[in-house]
Design a protein around this motif. Structure first.
Motif, PDB file in Angstrom:
ATOM      1  N   LYS A 181       0.829  -1.203   0.000  1.00 51.72           N
ATOM      2  CA  LYS A 181       0.000   0.000   0.000  1.00 51.72           C
ATOM      3  C   LYS A 181       0.866   1.256   0.000  1.00 51.72           C
ATOM      4  O   LYS A 181       1.892   1.315   0.665  1.00 51.72           O
ATOM      5  N   ILE A 182       0.406   2.261  -0.724  1.00 46.71           N
ATOM      6  CA  ILE A 182       1.095   3.546  -0.813  1.00 46.71           C
ATOM      7  C   ILE A 182       0.272   4.569  -0.027  1.00 46.71           C
ATOM      8  O   ILE A 182      -0.957   4.569  -0.078  1.00 46.71           O
ATOM      9  N   SER A 183       0.952   5.444   0.708  1.00 51.47           N
ATOM     10  CA  SER A 183       0.256   6.527   1.406  1.00 51.47           C
ATOM     11  C   SER A 183       0.558   7.843   0.703  1.00 51.47           C
ATOM     12  O   SER A 183       1.641   8.031   0.154  1.00 51.47           O
ATOM     13  N   CYS A 201      16.895   7.530   5.962  1.00 56.32           N
ATOM     14  CA  CYS A 201      15.555   7.035   5.645  1.00 56.32           C
ATOM     15  C   CYS A 201      15.700   5.994   4.544  1.00 56.32           C
ATOM     16  O   CYS A 201      16.274   6.273   3.491  1.00 56.32           O
ATOM     17  N   GLN A 202      15.184   4.801   4.792  1.00 61.77           N
ATOM     18  CA  GLN A 202      15.308   3.709   3.825  1.00 61.77           C
ATOM     19  C   GLN A 202      14.010   3.498   3.041  1.00 61.77           C
ATOM     20  O   GLN A 202      13.789   2.440   2.464  1.00 61.77           O
ATOM     21  N   CYS A 203      13.169   4.519   3.007  1.00 58.50           N
ATOM     22  CA  CYS A 203      11.890   4.446   2.305  1.00 58.50           C
ATOM     23  C   CYS A 203      11.955   5.327   1.054  1.00 58.50           C
ATOM     24  O   CYS A 203      12.382   6.477   1.129  1.00 58.50           O
ATOM     25  N   PRO A 204      11.518   4.818  -0.105  1.00 64.79           N
ATOM     26  CA  PRO A 204      11.477   5.670  -1.292  1.00 64.79           C
ATOM     27  C   PRO A 204      10.260   6.606  -1.233  1.00 64.79           C
ATOM     28  O   PRO A 204       9.250   6.280  -0.621  1.00 64.79           O
ATOM     29  N   SER A 250       4.452   7.426  -0.664  1.00 66.20           N
ATOM     30  CA  SER A 250       5.457   6.546  -0.070  1.00 66.20           C
ATOM     31  C   SER A 250       4.836   5.191   0.234  1.00 66.20           C
ATOM     32  O   SER A 250       3.633   5.105   0.511  1.00 66.20           O
ATOM     33  N   PRO A 251       5.637   4.129   0.228  1.00 63.04           N
ATOM     34  CA  PRO A 251       5.133   2.848   0.711  1.00 63.04           C
ATOM     35  C   PRO A 251       4.688   3.012   2.171  1.00 63.04           C
ATOM     36  O   PRO A 251       5.485   3.407   3.026  1.00 63.04           O
ATOM     37  N   GLN A 252       3.425   2.759   2.414  1.00 66.33           N
ATOM     38  CA  GLN A 252       2.809   3.067   3.712  1.00 66.33           C
ATOM     39  C   GLN A 252       3.511   2.396   4.884  1.00 66.33           C
ATOM     40  O   GLN A 252       3.824   3.048   5.878  1.00 66.33           O
ATOM     41  N   ASN A 253       3.773   1.117   4.798  1.00 73.30           N
ATOM     42  CA  ASN A 253       4.363   0.394   5.919  1.00 73.30           C
ATOM     43  C   ASN A 253       5.761   0.914   6.236  1.00 73.30           C
ATOM     44  O   ASN A 253       6.077   1.227   7.388  1.00 73.30           O
TER      45      ASN A 253
END
Length: 117
Positions: A22-24, A48-51, A99-102
């Motif tokens: 899921k994307i937020s 931050c390791q989130c794209p 961003s990828p929600q999780n």
């Protein structure tokens, strides 16, 4: 491209969302001088390791990756920030991000804990 009544912006090769779940959608209002560096301490590589994929409504931000490479984005820029970055706000900014929600929720929760310390 600009034509009467429309402005079209396209950024190709904007990242790959395969397998991210899921994307937020997120809106951030950020003051000049904000620096995520201390907030990301303790994450992998202290980054931050989130794209993130997004659009700068106003202001200017700079990201720095693990190799020290800086990218500056300004108002009306589309951006893609791959995993492994810090963010500094050069002038008051407003951004929309996807961003990828999780993964991003974990980063946000980490930042919340850092601000409590």
């Amino acid at each position: 491209m600009e034509i009467p009544g429309a402005i079209i912006r396209q950024k190709t090769d904007f990242g790959d969302a395969t397998g991210l779940g899921k994307i937020s959608g997120e809106y951030f209002s950020l003051s000049a001088g904000v620096d995520t560096t201390p907030l990301f301490l303790g994450l992998e590589g202290d980054l931050c390791q989130c794209p993130h994929w997004g659009f700068v409504i106003k202001g200017q931000l700079a990201t720095t990756d693990a190799n020290g490479i800086e990218e500056v984005v300004d108002a009306n820029d589309l951006f893609y920030w791959p995993p492994g970055h810090n963010v500094k706000v050069n002038s008051d900014a407003e951004i929309i991000m996807f961003s990828p929600q999780n993964a991003h929720s974990q980063v946000i929760n980490h930042m919340i804990e850092k601000t409590k310390a």
